[in-house]
Scaffold this motif. Structure first.
Motif, PDB file in Angstrom:
ATOM      1  N   ARG A 103      32.115  43.131   3.632  1.00 51.00           N
ATOM      2  CA  ARG A 103      31.323  41.992   3.180  1.00 51.00           C
ATOM      3  C   ARG A 103      31.555  40.775   4.074  1.00 51.00           C
ATOM      4  N   GLU A 104      32.810  40.556   4.435  1.00 47.95           N
ATOM      5  CA  GLU A 104      33.123  39.414   5.298  1.00 47.95           C
ATOM      6  C   GLU A 104      32.438  39.546   6.654  1.00 47.95           C
ATOM      7  N   ALA A 105      32.403  40.771   7.173  1.00 49.91           N
ATOM      8  CA  ALA A 105      31.739  40.997   8.461  1.00 49.91           C
ATOM      9  C   ALA A 105      30.236  40.754   8.347  1.00 49.91           C
ATOM     10  N   ARG A 106      29.640  41.178   7.243  1.00 50.90           N
ATOM     11  CA  ARG A 106      28.204  40.941   7.032  1.00 50.90           C
ATOM     12  C   ARG A 106      27.923  39.446   6.939  1.00 50.90           C
ATOM     13  N   ASP A 107      28.755  38.727   6.205  1.00 55.15           N
ATOM     14  CA  ASP A 107      28.571  37.275   6.077  1.00 55.15           C
ATOM     15  C   ASP A 107      28.677  36.599   7.441  1.00 55.15           C
ATOM     16  N   ALA A 108      29.675  37.013   8.238  1.00 57.38           N
ATOM     17  CA  ALA A 108      29.898  36.378   9.535  1.00 57.38           C
ATOM     18  C   ALA A 108      28.728  36.618  10.487  1.00 57.38           C
ATOM     19  N   ALA A 109      28.060  37.763  10.348  1.00 54.70           N
ATOM     20  CA  ALA A 109      26.950  38.091  11.248  1.00 54.70           C
ATOM     21  C   ALA A 109      25.612  37.558  10.768  1.00 54.70           C
ATOM     22  N   TRP A 110      25.562  37.028   9.547  1.00 55.31           N
ATOM     23  CA  TRP A 110      24.297  36.569   8.973  1.00 55.31           C
ATOM     24  C   TRP A 110      23.915  35.213   9.568  1.00 55.31           C
ATOM     25  N   PRO A 111      22.768  35.095  10.232  1.00 55.69           N
ATOM     26  CA  PRO A 111      22.419  33.854  10.934  1.00 55.69           C
ATOM     27  C   PRO A 111      21.653  32.832  10.096  1.00 55.69           C
ATOM     28  N   HIS A 112      21.422  33.135   8.822  1.00 58.03           N
ATOM     29  CA  HIS A 112      20.597  32.268   7.989  1.00 58.03           C
ATOM     30  C   HIS A 112      21.429  31.602   6.898  1.00 58.03           C
ATOM     31  N   ALA A 113      20.776  30.748   6.118  1.00 55.57           N
ATOM     32  CA  ALA A 113      21.461  30.102   4.998  1.00 55.57           C
ATOM     33  C   ALA A 113      21.857  31.141   3.956  1.00 55.57           C
ATOM     34  N   GLY A 114      22.902  30.814   3.187  1.00 62.16           N
ATOM     35  CA  GLY A 114      23.328  31.723   2.136  1.00 62.16           C
ATOM     36  C   GLY A 114      24.043  32.934   2.684  1.00 62.16           C
ATOM     37  N   SER A 115      23.945  34.035   1.954  1.00 62.86           N
ATOM     38  CA  SER A 115      24.646  35.269   2.302  1.00 62.86           C
ATOM     39  C   SER A 115      23.662  36.428   2.280  1.00 62.86           C
ATOM     40  N   PRO A 116      23.869  37.449   3.143  1.00 57.76           N
ATOM     41  CA  PRO A 116      22.989  38.622   3.084  1.00 57.76           C
ATOM     42  C   PRO A 116      23.141  39.378   1.768  1.00 57.76           C
ATOM     43  N   MET A 117      24.209  39.087   1.018  1.00 57.49           N
ATOM     44  CA  MET A 117      24.429  39.766  -0.266  1.00 57.49           C
ATOM     45  C   MET A 117      23.906  38.973  -1.454  1.00 57.49           C
ATOM     46  N   ASP A 118      23.219  37.846  -1.187  1.00 61.55           N
ATOM     47  CA  ASP A 118      22.576  37.107  -2.270  1.00 61.55           C
ATOM     48  C   ASP A 118      21.536  38.000  -2.936  1.00 61.55           C
ATOM     49  N   LEU A 120      11.137  33.238   7.952  1.00 61.01           N
ATOM     50  CA  LEU A 120      11.075  32.291   6.838  1.00 61.01           C
ATOM     51  C   LEU A 120      12.427  32.059   6.169  1.00 61.01           C
ATOM     52  N   LEU A 121      13.448  32.766   6.610  1.00 63.91           N
ATOM     53  CA  LEU A 121      14.703  32.763   5.863  1.00 63.91           C
ATOM     54  C   LEU A 121      15.540  31.494   6.021  1.00 63.91           C
ATOM     55  N   ASP A 122      15.058  30.554   6.812  1.00 64.25           N
ATOM     56  CA  ASP A 122      15.714  29.251   6.884  1.00 64.25           C
ATOM     57  C   ASP A 122      14.900  28.187   6.143  1.00 64.25           C
ATOM     58  N   ALA A 123      14.004  28.646   5.267  1.00 67.98           N
ATOM     59  CA  ALA A 123      13.194  27.713   4.473  1.00 67.98           C
ATOM     60  C   ALA A 123      14.082  26.873   3.566  1.00 67.98           C
ATOM     61  N   GLU A 124      13.645  25.660   3.314  1.00 69.09           N
ATOM     62  CA  GLU A 124      14.362  24.772   2.411  1.00 69.09           C
ATOM     63  C   GLU A 124      14.012  25.120   0.961  1.00 69.09           C
ATOM     64  N   PRO A 125      14.908  24.828   0.013  1.00 69.19           N
ATOM     65  CA  PRO A 125      14.565  25.032  -1.396  1.00 69.19           C
ATOM     66  C   PRO A 125      13.268  24.302  -1.756  1.00 69.19           C
ATOM     67  N   GLY A 126      12.405  24.991  -2.479  1.00 71.61           N
ATOM     68  CA  GLY A 126      11.123  24.420  -2.870  1.00 71.61           C
ATOM     69  C   GLY A 126       9.979  24.806  -1.952  1.00 71.61           C
ATOM     70  N   GLU A 127      10.258  25.422  -0.801  1.00 72.55           N
ATOM     71  CA  GLU A 127       9.177  25.788   0.118  1.00 72.55           C
ATOM     72  C   GLU A 127       8.580  27.145  -0.270  1.00 72.55           C
TER      73      GLU A 127
END
Length: 222
Positions: A112-127, A196-203
């Protein structure tokens, strides 16, 4: 590999298969593809704490033979590593799942830590994110329509919603039945939403056709 071979793994890759499926393939229940792209194919049987019993319940079979036994696996040729799918015999379709990784397992935590570290967007890939049911299902029928995302929204609390073209008017407050997957799995299944994965909340974004450009919804939906 042969151009006719549909799977992403070698034909002779080892697959763990429930023994009962060898005689009764109609009892197929679910499959899992681990993070190293190893297949587990089950009739509902699960591993326990007794290695001897597990050895009686499961066999190692080459992927080529498993696909011959269970041709519906071909529909999962592009299943991302770390995912699974439940088989629905009534609709002859797979229902996608993001299996829960145990939090108390050291190897799972490192994964999980490796996935989080490689995720280039906001939040987590496990959200956990919401998808309309049509995006959760992979039909095996030859004439099944292609699955594609039509509508993407990020709620004010950061929660994601992805809606497919099976929903008539997702931008008109249509009530949409949903289920959940991990965000990282959605990005792999539907790579055209990645932009689209760097969209702001509400978009909110939509498109008129699967090959059309994404348009942002502004206030009144125009």
């Amino acid at each position: 590999m042969s151009q006719d071979w549909p799977m992403g793994q070698e034909p002779h890759a080892a697959v763990l298969v429930a023994q009962g499926l060898i005689e009764h393939p109609e009892n197929l229940d679910h499959v899992l593809l681990d993070d190293e792209e190893g297949w587990f194919v089950s009739d509902g049987s699960e591993f326990g704490d007794d290695p001897e019993l597990d050895g009686e319940q499961f066999a190692t079979v080459c992927l080529h033979d498993v696909v011959e036994l269970l041709p519906q696996l071909r529909a999962l040729a592009k299943l991302p590593a770390g995912m699974g799918a439940n088989w629905d015999a009534d609709s002859a379709s797979w229902v996608l799942i993001s299996p829960l990784v145990p939090s108390d397992d050291e190897e799972a935590r490192a994964y999980r830590e490796a996935r989080d570290a490689a995720w280039p967007h906001a939040g987590s890939p496990m959200d956990e994110v919401n998808l309309s049911l049509g995006l959760m299902e992979i039909a095996t029928a030859a004439d099944a329509p292609a699955r594609s995302v039509r509508y993407v929204s990020r709620e004010e609390d950061g929660t994601w919603m992805f809606v497919g073209f099976e929903v008539p008017d997702p931008d008109e407050q249509t009530e949409v039945e949903v289920d959940t997957l991990e965000l990282g799995h959605v990005a792999e299944l539907y790579p055209d939403v990645v932009e689209l994965l760097d969209a702001e909340p509400g978009e909110v974004f939509f498109r008129e056709a699967p090959d059309a450009e994404w348009l942002q919804v502004i206030d009144d939906g125009e």
